[in-house]
Structures are given as structure tokens and as C-alpha cells.
Write a protein that holds these residues in place. Structure first.
Motif, PDB file in Angstrom:
ATOM      1  N   GLU A  68     -27.473 -14.030 -36.317  1.00 50.22           N
ATOM      2  CA  GLU A  68     -26.310 -14.758 -35.836  1.00 50.22           C
ATOM      3  C   GLU A  68     -25.054 -13.906 -35.916  1.00 50.22           C
ATOM      4  N   SER A  69     -24.094 -14.215 -35.063  1.00 44.57           N
ATOM      5  CA  SER A  69     -22.786 -13.592 -35.107  1.00 44.57           C
ATOM      6  C   SER A  69     -21.776 -14.537 -34.468  1.00 44.57           C
ATOM      7  N   GLY A 112     -19.155 -16.073 -36.142  1.00 42.05           N
ATOM      8  CA  GLY A 112     -18.468 -16.946 -37.072  1.00 42.05           C
ATOM      9  C   GLY A 112     -17.123 -16.380 -37.475  1.00 42.05           C
ATOM     10  N   LEU A 161     -20.727 -19.063 -31.183  1.00 40.65           N
ATOM     11  CA  LEU A 161     -21.720 -18.400 -31.996  1.00 40.65           C
ATOM     12  C   LEU A 161     -22.809 -17.824 -31.105  1.00 40.65           C
ATOM     13  N   CYS A 187     -26.746 -15.825 -31.138  1.00 39.58           N
ATOM     14  CA  CYS A 187     -27.963 -15.539 -31.887  1.00 39.58           C
ATOM     15  C   CYS A 187     -28.805 -14.586 -31.064  1.00 39.58           C
ATOM     16  N   THR A 228     -24.193 -17.566 -40.329  1.00 37.29           N
ATOM     17  CA  THR A 228     -22.844 -17.064 -40.108  1.00 37.29           C
ATOM     18  C   THR A 228     -21.848 -18.142 -40.512  1.00 37.29           C
ATOM     19  N   GLN A 229     -20.822 -17.744 -41.234  1.00 40.31           N
ATOM     20  CA  GLN A 229     -19.865 -18.696 -41.789  1.00 40.31           C
ATOM     21  C   GLN A 229     -18.837 -19.115 -40.751  1.00 40.31           C
TER      22      GLN A 229
END
Length: 123
Positions: A6-7, A9, A20, A22, A117-118
Motif C-alpha cells: 500500500e501507499s 497514506g 490510496l 495498492c 498505510t496510515q
């Protein structure tokens, strides 16, 4: 074994938007139903959104309907979650999920998970 990363965030103000992404490994990505689940501190993991291998049959949690949109690009082995009108309550770690069984993803499960991802929505 499929791998998911994931990216996208980050921190955003209430009312803002994030997308987001993935990235999935392998040539068989198109065979998987995919989705997103999230977990906030001190809370149980909860289902957010799911999409079938064809890009149809989308399902959303009631809390995000009308605000989040899930999509996928099988040619790029990618799945996305567009998040609009973000609320403080959306703050959580978001996980990309994949499974041959769409029902498992919708139920909040799934065989394959990313690292998360936060997403932090400030108020």
C-alpha cells in the motif's frame, strides 16, 4: 502467494481527500477479488470496501458510502481507494486485501494482506 504493498497514506484535514494505492505482484492479480480494511487504535479491524475481479460488484461499508470509491486496474496490477470528504473518524491504518473469494473480503477477512498505510485526519 500474492504480495500487496500500500501507499498514499498521510495526514489530511477534515473534508480533504486522499487516494490510496495498492500494488500487487504476479500475473494472476486479475483473478482476485480485492478490497480495503482498516484498524484504528484500540478498535477492531473493520471492512471498508471491496471490488470483484472484473471491476464490478463493489461493496462499501455504510460509514464510507458516498465518500469512498474503490477501483482497480488489472493491466497495472493496482487497486485504489479514493477517499473524499474525510472525517476524523476515518483515521486508521488501511490495509489492502486480496482473496479468490469476494465474500471473504466483504466479510472483513481475506487470505492476503499488505503491510498497511496510515491515514490521519486532523481536526
Amino acid at each position: 502467494q500474492i504480495q500487496l504493498v500500500e501507499s498514499g497514506g498521510g495526514t489530511v484535514q477534515a473534508g480533504g481527500s486522499l487516494r490510496l494505492s495498492c500494488a500487487a505482484s504476479g500475473r494472476t492479480f486479475r483473478n482476485y477479488a480485492t478490497g480495503w480494511s482498516r484498524q484504528a487504535p484500540g478498535k477492531e479491524r473493520e471492512f471498508v470496501a471491496a471490488i470483484g475481479w472484473s471491476g464490478g460488484s463493489t461493496t462499501y461499508a455504510d460509514s464510507v458510502k458516498g465518500r469512498f470509491t474503490i477501483s482497480r486496474d488489472n493491466g497495472k496490477n493496482m487497486v485504489y481507494l479514493q477517499m473524499n470528504s474525510l472525517k476524523f473518524e476515518d483515521t486508521a491504518v488501511y490495509y489492502c486485501v486480496a482473496d479468490y473469494d469476494r465474500g471473504s473480503v466483504v466479510a472483513g477477512g481475506g487470505r492476503h494482506w499488505g503491510q498497511g498505510t496510515q491515514v490521519t485526519v486532523s481536526s
